[in-house]
Design a protein around this motif. Structure first.
Motif, PDB file in Angstrom:
ATOM      1  N   THR A 201       0.862  -1.172   0.000  1.00  9.88           N
ATOM      2  CA  THR A 201       0.000   0.000   0.000  1.00  9.88           C
ATOM      3  C   THR A 201       0.902   1.227   0.000  1.00  9.88           C
ATOM      4  O   THR A 201       1.622   1.477   0.971  1.00  9.88           O
ATOM      5  CB  THR A 201      -0.927   0.019   1.227  1.00  9.88           C
ATOM      6  OG1 THR A 201      -1.731  -1.173   1.213  1.00  9.88           O
ATOM      7  CG2 THR A 201      -1.830   1.245   1.218  1.00  9.88           C
TER       8      THR A 201
ATOM      9  N   THR B 208       0.780  -7.363  -4.984  1.00 12.49           N
ATOM     10  CA  THR B 208      -0.189  -6.464  -5.602  1.00 12.49           C
ATOM     11  C   THR B 208      -0.025  -5.105  -4.930  1.00 12.49           C
ATOM     12  O   THR B 208       0.650  -4.987  -3.899  1.00 12.49           O
ATOM     13  CB  THR B 208      -1.630  -6.982  -5.458  1.00 12.49           C
ATOM     14  OG1 THR B 208      -1.921  -7.170  -4.076  1.00 12.49           O
ATOM     15  CG2 THR B 208      -1.828  -8.287  -6.226  1.00 12.49           C
TER      16      THR B 208
ATOM     17  N   VAL C 102      -1.831  -1.274  -3.724  1.00 11.19           N
ATOM     18  CA  VAL C 102      -2.932  -0.352  -3.451  1.00 11.19           C
ATOM     19  C   VAL C 102      -2.322   1.051  -3.433  1.00 11.19           C
ATOM     20  O   VAL C 102      -1.521   1.365  -2.545  1.00 11.19           O
ATOM     21  CB  VAL C 102      -3.610  -0.644  -2.089  1.00 11.19           C
ATOM     22  CG1 VAL C 102      -4.643   0.431  -1.767  1.00 11.19           C
ATOM     23  CG2 VAL C 102      -4.230  -2.027  -2.083  1.00 11.19           C
TER      24      VAL C 102
ATOM     25  N   ALA D  26      -1.887   6.862  -7.219  1.00  9.57           N
ATOM     26  CA  ALA D  26      -3.129   6.482  -7.896  1.00  9.57           C
ATOM     27  C   ALA D  26      -3.191   7.112  -9.284  1.00  9.57           C
ATOM     28  O   ALA D  26      -3.537   6.451 -10.273  1.00  9.57           O
ATOM     29  CB  ALA D  26      -4.329   6.900  -7.055  1.00  9.57           C
TER      30      ALA D  26
ATOM     31  N   LEU E 266      -0.640   5.419 -11.606  1.00 12.84           N
ATOM     32  CA  LEU E 266      -1.075   4.102 -12.050  1.00 12.84           C
ATOM     33  C   LEU E 266      -2.117   4.215 -13.172  1.00 12.84           C
ATOM     34  O   LEU E 266      -2.082   3.437 -14.128  1.00 12.84           O
ATOM     35  CB  LEU E 266      -1.619   3.292 -10.870  1.00 12.84           C
ATOM     36  CG  LEU E 266      -1.883   1.816 -11.125  1.00 12.84           C
ATOM     37  CD1 LEU E 266      -0.640   1.095 -11.639  1.00 12.84           C
ATOM     38  CD2 LEU E 266      -2.378   1.146  -9.859  1.00 12.84           C
ATOM     39  N   ARG E 267      -2.994   5.209 -13.104  1.00  9.49           N
ATOM     40  CA  ARG E 267      -3.971   5.414 -14.181  1.00  9.49           C
ATOM     41  C   ARG E 267      -3.280   5.779 -15.493  1.00  9.49           C
ATOM     42  O   ARG E 267      -3.759   5.440 -16.567  1.00  9.49           O
ATOM     43  CB  ARG E 267      -4.978   6.496 -13.792  1.00  9.49           C
ATOM     44  CG  ARG E 267      -6.027   6.032 -12.799  1.00  9.49           C
ATOM     45  CD  ARG E 267      -7.169   7.030 -12.637  1.00  9.49           C
ATOM     46  NE  ARG E 267      -6.740   8.327 -12.137  1.00  9.49           N
ATOM     47  CZ  ARG E 267      -6.581   8.632 -10.853  1.00  9.49           C
ATOM     48  NH1 ARG E 267      -6.808   7.720  -9.920  1.00  9.49           N
ATOM     49  NH2 ARG E 267      -6.203   9.837 -10.493  1.00  9.49           N
TER      50      ARG E 267
ATOM     51  N   ALA F   6      -1.285  -2.060 -14.597  1.00  8.26           N
ATOM     52  CA  ALA F   6      -2.647  -2.261 -14.092  1.00  8.26           C
ATOM     53  C   ALA F   6      -2.831  -3.651 -13.472  1.00  8.26           C
ATOM     54  O   ALA F   6      -3.633  -3.818 -12.556  1.00  8.26           O
ATOM     55  CB  ALA F   6      -3.661  -2.043 -15.207  1.00  8.26           C
TER      56      ALA F   6
ATOM     57  N   SER G  96      -2.747  -3.942  -9.592  1.00 13.25           N
ATOM     58  CA  SER G  96      -3.770  -3.352  -8.708  1.00 13.25           C
ATOM     59  C   SER G  96      -4.421  -4.425  -7.840  1.00 13.25           C
ATOM     60  O   SER G  96      -4.849  -5.458  -8.339  1.00 13.25           O
ATOM     61  CB  SER G  96      -4.843  -2.649  -9.522  1.00 13.25           C
ATOM     62  OG  SER G  96      -4.299  -1.506 -10.140  1.00 13.25           O
TER      63      SER G  96
END
Length: 91
Positions: A35, A68, A70, A77, A80-81, A87, A90
């Protein structure tokens, strides 16, 4: 631009120093889920792609470790987009 990014697993941090300024990405790790909690780049060195390089290093480390991700930090965030090649990480 290339940065000397170091991963400190004990501190759960990726970091680099640019022009004497400490830049970092902090994370938590729980059950193979990274995270990302904070990405920090001082104003004196903003706009050079440092946060992006730190985030990429974290994502590549997560992929190598089979984790993974978060992206709890707003910057991570958003990053990552913009990078769909990650992807699959995620959580």
């Amino acid at each position: 631009m290339s940065f000397d990014i170091r991963h400190d697993p004990a501190a759960r941090r990726f970091e680099t120093v640019v022009d004497g300024q400490h830049c970092e990405l902090d994370y938590r790790l729980d059950d193979r889920v990274m995270t990302i909690t904070h990405t920090g780049v001082p104003g004196a060195v903003e706009g050079r792609g440092i946060a992006s390089a730190l985030t990429r290093a974290a994502m590549e480390a997560a992929r190598s470790a089979g984790w993974t991700v978060v992206p709890a930090c707003a910057y991570a965030a958003s990053w990552l987009r913009r990078h769909p090649e990650f992807a699959d990480l995620s959580a």
